[in-house]
Design a protein around this motif. Sequence first.
Motif, short mmCIF file in Angstrom:
data_model
loop_
_atom_site.label_atom_id
_atom_site.label_comp_id
_atom_site.label_asym_id
_atom_site.label_seq_id
_atom_site.Cartn_x
_atom_site.Cartn_y
_atom_site.Cartn_z
N UNK A 304 0.83 -1.21 0.00
CA UNK A 304 0.00 0.00 0.00
C UNK A 304 0.86 1.26 0.00
N UNK A 305 2.11 1.15 0.43
CA UNK A 305 3.01 2.31 0.39
C UNK A 305 3.67 2.40 -0.98
N UNK A 306 4.07 1.23 -1.56
CA UNK A 306 4.78 1.21 -2.84
C UNK A 306 3.86 1.61 -3.99
N UNK A 307 2.62 1.18 -3.95
CA UNK A 307 1.70 1.47 -5.06
C UNK A 307 1.62 0.31 -6.04
N UNK A 308 1.19 0.58 -7.28
CA UNK A 308 0.93 -0.49 -8.26
C UNK A 308 2.19 -1.01 -8.94
N UNK A 309 3.23 -0.24 -8.95
CA UNK A 309 4.45 -0.69 -9.63
C UNK A 309 5.64 -0.54 -8.70
N UNK A 310 6.55 -1.51 -8.82
CA UNK A 310 7.78 -1.42 -8.02
C UNK A 310 8.97 -1.55 -8.96
N UNK A 311 9.78 -0.54 -9.07
CA UNK A 311 10.99 -0.62 -9.90
C UNK A 311 12.17 -0.85 -8.95
N UNK A 312 12.89 -1.94 -9.20
CA UNK A 312 14.06 -2.24 -8.36
C UNK A 312 15.31 -2.03 -9.20
N UNK A 313 16.10 -1.05 -8.86
CA UNK A 313 17.36 -0.82 -9.60
C UNK A 313 18.33 -1.94 -9.26
N UNK A 314 18.97 -2.50 -10.30
CA UNK A 314 19.90 -3.61 -10.07
C UNK A 314 21.32 -3.17 -10.41
N UNK A 315 22.29 -3.74 -9.69
CA UNK A 315 23.69 -3.44 -10.00
C UNK A 315 24.41 -4.76 -10.26
N UNK A 316 25.53 -4.71 -10.99
CA UNK A 316 26.30 -5.92 -11.28
C UNK A 316 26.94 -6.46 -10.01
N UNK A 317 26.99 -7.75 -9.91
CA UNK A 317 27.75 -8.38 -8.81
C UNK A 317 29.16 -8.66 -9.35
N UNK A 318 30.15 -8.80 -8.46
CA UNK A 318 31.50 -9.13 -8.96
C UNK A 318 31.48 -10.50 -9.64
N UNK A 319 32.32 -10.68 -10.66
CA UNK A 319 32.43 -11.97 -11.35
C UNK A 319 33.39 -12.85 -10.54
N UNK A 320 32.83 -13.72 -9.73
CA UNK A 320 33.65 -14.51 -8.79
C UNK A 320 34.65 -15.39 -9.53
N UNK A 321 34.16 -16.08 -10.56
CA UNK A 321 35.02 -17.03 -11.27
C UNK A 321 36.15 -16.30 -12.01
N UNK A 322 35.83 -15.17 -12.64
CA UNK A 322 36.89 -14.41 -13.33
C UNK A 322 37.94 -13.95 -12.32
N UNK A 323 37.49 -13.54 -11.14
CA UNK A 323 38.43 -13.10 -10.10
C UNK A 323 39.35 -14.23 -9.67
N UNK A 324 38.78 -15.44 -9.53
CA UNK A 324 39.60 -16.58 -9.12
C UNK A 324 40.55 -16.97 -10.25
N UNK A 325 40.03 -16.95 -11.50
CA UNK A 325 40.87 -17.28 -12.66
C UNK A 325 42.08 -16.37 -12.75
N UNK A 326 41.87 -15.09 -12.40
CA UNK A 326 42.96 -14.11 -12.51
C UNK A 326 44.09 -14.40 -11.52
N UNK A 327 43.76 -15.08 -10.43
CA UNK A 327 44.83 -15.32 -9.43
C UNK A 327 45.18 -16.80 -9.32
N UNK A 328 44.85 -17.58 -10.35
CA UNK A 328 45.13 -19.02 -10.29
C UNK A 328 46.64 -19.27 -10.25
N UNK A 329 47.00 -20.39 -9.64
CA UNK A 329 48.42 -20.73 -9.56
C UNK A 329 48.66 -22.00 -10.37
N UNK A 330 49.92 -22.26 -10.74
CA UNK A 330 50.21 -23.49 -11.46
C UNK A 330 49.76 -24.70 -10.64
N UNK A 331 49.26 -25.71 -11.31
CA UNK A 331 48.82 -26.92 -10.60
C UNK A 331 47.33 -26.94 -10.33
#
Length: 420
Positions: A304-331
């Motif tokens: 009843x406070x929001x009304x008939x429409x609710x717009x939720x702004x979204x933001x990107x989350x960090x790319x976890x796998x790319x972050x791990x790939x960037x710091x991978x070690x041999x083996x």
Amino acid sequence: MARVLLGVSGGIAAYKALELVRLATAAGHVVRVVQTETSLSFVGAASFAALTGAPVLTDELERDPARGAFPDQAPPEHDPLSHLELVRNADVYLVAPATANTIAKLAHGLADNLLTSAALAARCPVVVAPAMNDGMWAHAATVANVATLRARGVTVLEPGVGRLASKGEEGAGRLPEPGELLAAVEAVLPAASGGPMDGLRVLVSAGGTREPIDAVRYVGNRSSGRMGFALADEAAARGARVTVVAANVALARNPRVEVVEVETAAELQVACEARFDGCDVLLMAAAVADFRPARVADGKLKKDVVGDELAVAMERTPDVLAGLGARRRPGQTLVGFAAETGDEAVAYGRRKLAAKRLDAVVVNDVARPGAGFDVPTNEVTIVTAGGERHVALTSKGEVAAAVLDTVAELRAVASAEARP
Ligand SMILES: Cc1cc2nc3c(=O)[nH]c(=O)nc-3n(C[C@H](O)[C@H](O)[C@H](O)COP(=O)(O)O)c2cc1C
């Protein structure tokens, strides 16, 4: 079978240690228990003695009728010092529950009772399972003590989040459930010999993250965690030490697999990053949100406070796998998963392979019947630098086996290449 020394300190969760002993002995392990004086006010020694079939000790000066032997061993001829003999015989020393007080003593090397003296003498892996009020867990002293123990190579488990013992209180501080404690113990034991993944440390992510909109609603996805859990089960069956970072997975836990519970992409990132350097194989099967609400509303949004429409702004989350790939070690061997739809799915997988520095990408077309989310079957294409392997519609267990076969082949090639 392993010899598990269990140290019980004086917290309300000591009763869960009884169930742990029951599970551990049912799984074929033998257990000895040492208790702190305070813990005797919570659970009596007679219960542990009955479940383990061995005497329970509290005091260093107390004579051990079993002379430091575990139930599967013949006692020695002489009377050894309990704190030395028990840990000499143990394959693993688990302290559960570990009170804030006992954790502080362990961190500072105090040895004023049998539990702490034994810890100081232990050369086997030590696992500490904290359980306390959330304020005690968050206190700077406890945080520093836990960091000290971890830096020293002690495995300190994350306590669970939820209802705490004190009436009406919730937060982080719950002792992990007995099945999880057993999995954590088994995860640090030398793997059963003979498996093709013997001794390898495998980190799996499973399930789907939930990103809160307000206090009750979230943005989620349909991942059940079945594929990730199948990978974990298969890796454990092949002799690996497996940890699963599980995002909202409602499936039964495998006692041979350590499970770390998370909810959001941010929590999954923290859990995976903390364990990544120590793993040999990463299998990133979780469906991690790419976007999250930029702002989490306080309390519950009222319609009843929001009304008939609710717009939720979204933001990107960090790319976890790319972050791990960037710091991978041999083996290390890194495997990503791509849930796509349509003809471009495999091409997308190949781009992801290069962009995130992965060794393989398991692509599934989630639009196909019987494949993808929340079904027991899957049909995938495993993309590697050397080619593509199609796995026709089959159980997720079979798909997991195919993925781990690919991992074994990749590791064999990499180790051959690394040889001078
Ligand atoms: C009813 C009750 C419950 C307690 N529960 C906990 C607990 O869950 N975790 C904790 O760290 N301390 C708890 N305490 C405080 C410990 O018992 C206290 O710090 C004690 O000195 C711990 O001794 P120990 O570490 O030698 O066993 C509790 C105390 C009481 C009276």
